[in-house]
Write a protein that holds these residues in place. Sequence first.
Motif, PDB file in Angstrom:
ATOM      1  N   ALA A  33      85.886  40.262  29.605  1.00 35.25           N
ATOM      2  CA  ALA A  33      87.016  41.184  29.670  1.00 35.25           C
ATOM      3  C   ALA A  33      88.246  40.403  29.245  1.00 35.25           C
ATOM      4  O   ALA A  33      88.668  39.470  29.938  1.00 35.25           O
ATOM      5  N   VAL A  34      88.818  40.739  28.094  1.00 34.23           N
ATOM      6  CA  VAL A  34      89.876  39.943  27.476  1.00 34.23           C
ATOM      7  C   VAL A  34      91.091  40.808  27.170  1.00 34.23           C
ATOM      8  O   VAL A  34      91.044  42.035  27.300  1.00 34.23           O
ATOM      9  N   GLY A  35      92.178  40.164  26.757  1.00 31.90           N
ATOM     10  CA  GLY A  35      93.437  40.865  26.567  1.00 31.90           C
ATOM     11  C   GLY A  35      93.931  40.948  25.142  1.00 31.90           C
ATOM     12  O   GLY A  35      95.060  41.386  24.914  1.00 31.90           O
ATOM     13  N   ASP A  36      93.137  40.517  24.150  1.00 32.01           N
ATOM     14  CA  ASP A  36      93.582  40.608  22.759  1.00 32.01           C
ATOM     15  C   ASP A  36      92.378  40.772  21.838  1.00 32.01           C
ATOM     16  O   ASP A  36      91.240  40.471  22.205  1.00 32.01           O
ATOM     17  N   GLY A  37      92.666  41.240  20.628  1.00 30.56           N
ATOM     18  CA  GLY A  37      91.598  41.550  19.694  1.00 30.56           C
ATOM     19  C   GLY A  37      90.831  40.347  19.185  1.00 30.56           C
ATOM     20  O   GLY A  37      89.618  40.420  18.980  1.00 30.56           O
ATOM     21  N   GLN A  38      91.525  39.228  18.978  1.00 32.93           N
ATOM     22  CA  GLN A  38      90.835  38.047  18.477  1.00 32.93           C
ATOM     23  C   GLN A  38      89.811  37.542  19.480  1.00 32.93           C
ATOM     24  O   GLN A  38      88.693  37.160  19.118  1.00 32.93           O
ATOM     25  N   SER A  39      90.182  37.543  20.764  1.00 31.82           N
ATOM     26  CA  SER A  39      89.226  37.139  21.799  1.00 31.82           C
ATOM     27  C   SER A  39      88.040  38.091  21.834  1.00 31.82           C
ATOM     28  O   SER A  39      86.902  37.670  22.062  1.00 31.82           O
ATOM     29  N   ALA A  40      88.302  39.370  21.598  1.00 34.46           N
ATOM     30  CA  ALA A  40      87.215  40.359  21.582  1.00 34.46           C
ATOM     31  C   ALA A  40      86.221  40.049  20.465  1.00 34.46           C
ATOM     32  O   ALA A  40      85.004  40.127  20.658  1.00 34.46           O
ATOM     33  N   ILE A  41      86.743  39.713  19.291  1.00 34.90           N
ATOM     34  CA  ILE A  41      85.866  39.370  18.158  1.00 34.90           C
ATOM     35  C   ILE A  41      85.015  38.159  18.511  1.00 34.90           C
ATOM     36  O   ILE A  41      83.798  38.140  18.307  1.00 34.90           O
TER      37      ILE A  41
END
Length: 213
Positions: free
Chosen positions: A51-59
């Motif tokens: 569970a992350v707070g930005d798109g790059q971490s999601a990728i």
Amino acid sequence: MNDDETPDPIAADETPEGVVRRRAVVAEDESLIRMDIVETLTEAGFEVVAAVGDGQSAIEKTRELRPDIVILDVKMPQTDGVTAAEKIGAENLAPVVMLTAFSQAELVERARDAGAMAYVVKPFTPGDLLPAIEIAMSRHAQIMQLEHEIQDLGERFETRKRVDRAKGLLQSNMGQSEPEAFRWIQKTSMDRRLTMREVADAVIDQLGGQGRD
């Protein structure tokens, strides 16, 4: 990791023996909303692996963990959700559900073009989110089946269009749901030893000219 990122939300949760939990990555920059999503998914039987707070971490987490579903907010720092969905979709990593506070048609089209399989408009309830997840996973599975069958990119695109049209005809003429229509095409393909495109073409030929009574 960002300061507001949620730690592993279910590290101590126990899974019944023999039950395979579907795995999810959640990306939402508002921590309270992110926690609500994690709670909803956990209660629905998912394992939230990140569970992350930005798109790059999601990728990055999606590449690393290969979840069954990714939930992306549209507006996030560093890399927004649409860009993240584009990269995740381009690599066929997982189906994506987009979360947005905006209902404009233009944004919905951008999300679809980016590879999102479904979207949910904020504020949403579990009754909005969970069906969208099921739709996204079903559509992604269908696409993977077609791409496994068809290797050529141009042929794959045309096959997907024809299968989508055939599914629509089965839904409107035969009263089937989208998953039922796809399963019918898939089963007919296997039973008759035809490609899914050949089955789709047969459906289009037979039902394409029929209107509603």
